[in-house]
Design a protein around this motif. Structure first.
Motif, PDB file in Angstrom:
ATOM      1  N   ASN A  98     -13.269  67.903 -39.528  1.00 20.38           N
ATOM      2  CA  ASN A  98     -14.374  67.470 -40.371  1.00 20.38           C
ATOM      3  C   ASN A  98     -13.818  67.099 -41.740  1.00 20.38           C
ATOM      4  N   CYS A  99     -14.214  65.943 -42.226  1.00 16.48           N
ATOM      5  CA  CYS A  99     -13.796  65.478 -43.539  1.00 16.48           C
ATOM      6  C   CYS A  99     -15.048  65.092 -44.307  1.00 16.48           C
ATOM      7  N   GLU A 100     -15.140  65.582 -45.532  1.00 17.67           N
ATOM      8  CA  GLU A 100     -16.291  65.257 -46.379  1.00 17.67           C
ATOM      9  C   GLU A 100     -15.846  65.240 -47.831  1.00 17.67           C
ATOM     10  N   PRO A 101     -16.572  64.501 -48.692  1.00 13.34           N
ATOM     11  CA  PRO A 101     -16.198  64.486 -50.113  1.00 13.34           C
ATOM     12  C   PRO A 101     -16.204  65.898 -50.697  1.00 13.34           C
ATOM     13  N   HIS A 102     -15.229  66.169 -51.551  1.00 14.36           N
ATOM     14  CA  HIS A 102     -15.118  67.482 -52.182  1.00 14.36           C
ATOM     15  C   HIS A 102     -16.331  67.735 -53.065  1.00 14.36           C
ATOM     16  N   ALA A 103     -16.778  68.976 -53.128  1.00 17.57           N
ATOM     17  CA  ALA A 103     -17.997  69.325 -53.857  1.00 17.57           C
ATOM     18  C   ALA A 103     -17.884  69.124 -55.370  1.00 17.57           C
ATOM     19  N   THR A 104     -16.712  69.391 -55.939  1.00 16.71           N
ATOM     20  CA  THR A 104     -16.588  69.327 -57.398  1.00 16.71           C
ATOM     21  C   THR A 104     -15.559  68.317 -57.893  1.00 16.71           C
ATOM     22  N   GLU A 105     -14.583  67.981 -57.099  1.00 18.36           N
ATOM     23  CA  GLU A 105     -13.515  67.074 -57.533  1.00 18.36           C
ATOM     24  C   GLU A 105     -13.786  65.654 -57.050  1.00 18.36           C
ATOM     25  N   ILE A 106     -13.828  64.719 -57.986  1.00 21.88           N
ATOM     26  CA  ILE A 106     -14.048  63.330 -57.622  1.00 21.88           C
ATOM     27  C   ILE A 106     -12.769  62.761 -57.012  1.00 21.88           C
ATOM     28  N   ASP A 107     -12.894  61.874 -56.075  1.00 19.43           N
ATOM     29  CA  ASP A 107     -11.776  61.211 -55.385  1.00 19.43           C
ATOM     30  C   ASP A 107     -10.969  62.136 -54.478  1.00 19.43           C
ATOM     31  N   LEU A 108     -11.496  63.300 -54.142  1.00 23.81           N
ATOM     32  CA  LEU A 108     -10.825  64.187 -53.202  1.00 23.81           C
ATOM     33  C   LEU A 108     -11.758  64.479 -52.035  1.00 23.81           C
ATOM     34  N   TYR A 109     -11.159  64.810 -50.906  1.00 25.68           N
ATOM     35  CA  TYR A 109     -11.918  65.150 -49.708  1.00 25.68           C
ATOM     36  C   TYR A 109     -11.525  66.536 -49.232  1.00 25.68           C
ATOM     37  N   SER A 110     -12.486  67.261 -48.693  1.00 28.49           N
ATOM     38  CA  SER A 110     -12.229  68.553 -48.055  1.00 28.49           C
ATOM     39  C   SER A 110     -12.072  68.297 -46.563  1.00 28.49           C
ATOM     40  N   VAL A 111     -10.957  68.738 -46.018  1.00 27.77           N
ATOM     41  CA  VAL A 111     -10.685  68.548 -44.598  1.00 27.77           C
ATOM     42  C   VAL A 111     -10.617  69.917 -43.934  1.00 27.77           C
ATOM     43  N   THR A 112     -11.358  70.074 -42.845  1.00 24.00           N
ATOM     44  CA  THR A 112     -11.334  71.299 -42.056  1.00 24.00           C
ATOM     45  C   THR A 112     -10.860  70.934 -40.657  1.00 24.00           C
TER      46      THR A 112
ATOM     47  N   HIS B 284       1.588  62.050 -43.390  1.00 27.51           N
ATOM     48  CA  HIS B 284       0.271  61.411 -43.362  1.00 27.51           C
ATOM     49  C   HIS B 284       0.272  60.091 -44.118  1.00 27.51           C
ATOM     50  N   GLU B 285      -0.748  59.287 -43.827  1.00 24.27           N
ATOM     51  CA  GLU B 285      -0.932  57.996 -44.482  1.00 24.27           C
ATOM     52  C   GLU B 285      -2.212  58.002 -45.317  1.00 24.27           C
ATOM     53  N   LEU B 286      -2.536  59.119 -45.931  1.00 25.47           N
ATOM     54  CA  LEU B 286      -3.793  59.263 -46.648  1.00 25.47           C
ATOM     55  C   LEU B 286      -3.798  58.576 -48.009  1.00 25.47           C
ATOM     56  N   GLU B 287      -2.647  58.138 -48.483  1.00 25.98           N
ATOM     57  CA  GLU B 287      -2.574  57.432 -49.766  1.00 25.98           C
ATOM     58  C   GLU B 287      -3.400  56.147 -49.736  1.00 25.98           C
ATOM     59  N   ARG B 288      -3.566  55.559 -48.552  1.00 22.71           N
ATOM     60  CA  ARG B 288      -4.308  54.306 -48.458  1.00 22.71           C
ATOM     61  C   ARG B 288      -5.785  54.477 -48.806  1.00 22.71           C
ATOM     62  N   TYR B 289      -6.285  55.700 -48.781  1.00 21.89           N
ATOM     63  CA  TYR B 289      -7.693  55.963 -49.085  1.00 21.89           C
ATOM     64  C   TYR B 289      -7.895  56.451 -50.522  1.00 21.89           C
ATOM     65  N   LYS B 290      -6.840  56.433 -51.304  1.00 23.13           N
ATOM     66  CA  LYS B 290      -6.864  56.999 -52.656  1.00 23.13           C
ATOM     67  C   LYS B 290      -7.908  56.342 -53.559  1.00 23.13           C
ATOM     68  N   HIS B 291      -8.105  55.053 -53.448  1.00 23.83           N
ATOM     69  CA  HIS B 291      -9.005  54.344 -54.350  1.00 23.83           C
ATOM     70  C   HIS B 291     -10.314  53.927 -53.681  1.00 23.83           C
ATOM     71  N   GLU B 292     -10.590  54.494 -52.524  1.00 21.23           N
ATOM     72  CA  GLU B 292     -11.851  54.223 -51.846  1.00 21.23           C
ATOM     73  C   GLU B 292     -12.951  55.106 -52.438  1.00 21.23           C
ATOM     74  N   PRO B 293     -14.207  54.669 -52.367  1.00 23.90           N
ATOM     75  CA  PRO B 293     -15.291  55.500 -52.907  1.00 23.90           C
ATOM     76  C   PRO B 293     -15.417  56.817 -52.154  1.00 23.90           C
ATOM     77  N   ALA B 294     -15.462  57.920 -52.901  1.00 26.50           N
ATOM     78  CA  ALA B 294     -15.459  59.254 -52.293  1.00 26.50           C
ATOM     79  C   ALA B 294     -16.776  59.606 -51.618  1.00 26.50           C
TER      80      ALA B 294
END
Length: 114
Positions: free
Chosen positions: A87-101, A47-57
Motif C-alpha cells: 500500500n502506498c499513500e501520500p505521507h500525512a505530514t510531509e509534502i512530496d513523500l509517500y508512506s509505503v507499507t 529502486h527507481e523511485l526518483e522518477r516520481y520525485k516531482h509528481e503531485p503527492a
C-alpha cells in the motif's frame, strides 16, 4: 529467532542496532533505501523511485505507479522475497513523500517513507 544487524550499521545507546526479523525484511529495507545505480558492480540493483520525485503527492495514480515500480523492481532484485500486500499513500505530514507499507509472505510488515 534470528537477529539481523541493521544494514546501515546504525548505533544507538546500547550499541549496534539489531532487528528481530528475517533477512528478507532487512533486504527489503535496504532495497527501499538504495536508488538504482548506487551499488558498485550492480548498476541495475535498487529502486527507481526518483522518477516520481516531482509528481503531485496527492495523486492516486502516482501512488499506484509507485506500488507497481516497487513490485517490479523487487521481483527483479530480490527474487526470494514474496510480497503479500503493498500500500502506498501520500505521507500525512510531509509534502512530496509517500508512506509505503509492505506485507511479506512471512507476515512481517515493513513501513517506510519514500
Amino acid at each position: 529467532m534470528i537477529r539481523e544487524i541493521d544494514f546501515l550499521l546504525e548505533v544507538d545507546a546500547f550499541g549496534i542496532v539489531v532487528h528481530d526479523d528475517t533477512a528478507n525484511a532487512n533486504n527489503v529495507r535496504e532495497w527501499l533505501s538504495t536508488p538504482q545505480g548506487k551499488v558498485y558492480g550492480r548498476p541495475s540493483w535498487g529502486h527507481e523511485l526518483e522518477r516520481y520525485k516531482h509528481e503531485p503527492a496527492s495523486s492516486e495514480v502516482v501512488a499506484v505507479n509507485i506500488e507497481f515500480s516497487i513490485i517490479k523492481g523487487m521481483g527483479r532484485d530480490l527474487p526470494n522475497v514474496t510480497i503479500n500486500a503493498i500500500n502506498c499513500e501520500p505521507h500525512a505530514t510531509e509534502i512530496d513523500l509517500y508512506s509505503v507499507t509492505i506485507v511479506l509472505k512471512s507476515g512481517e510488515i515493513i513501513q517506510e517513507v519514500v
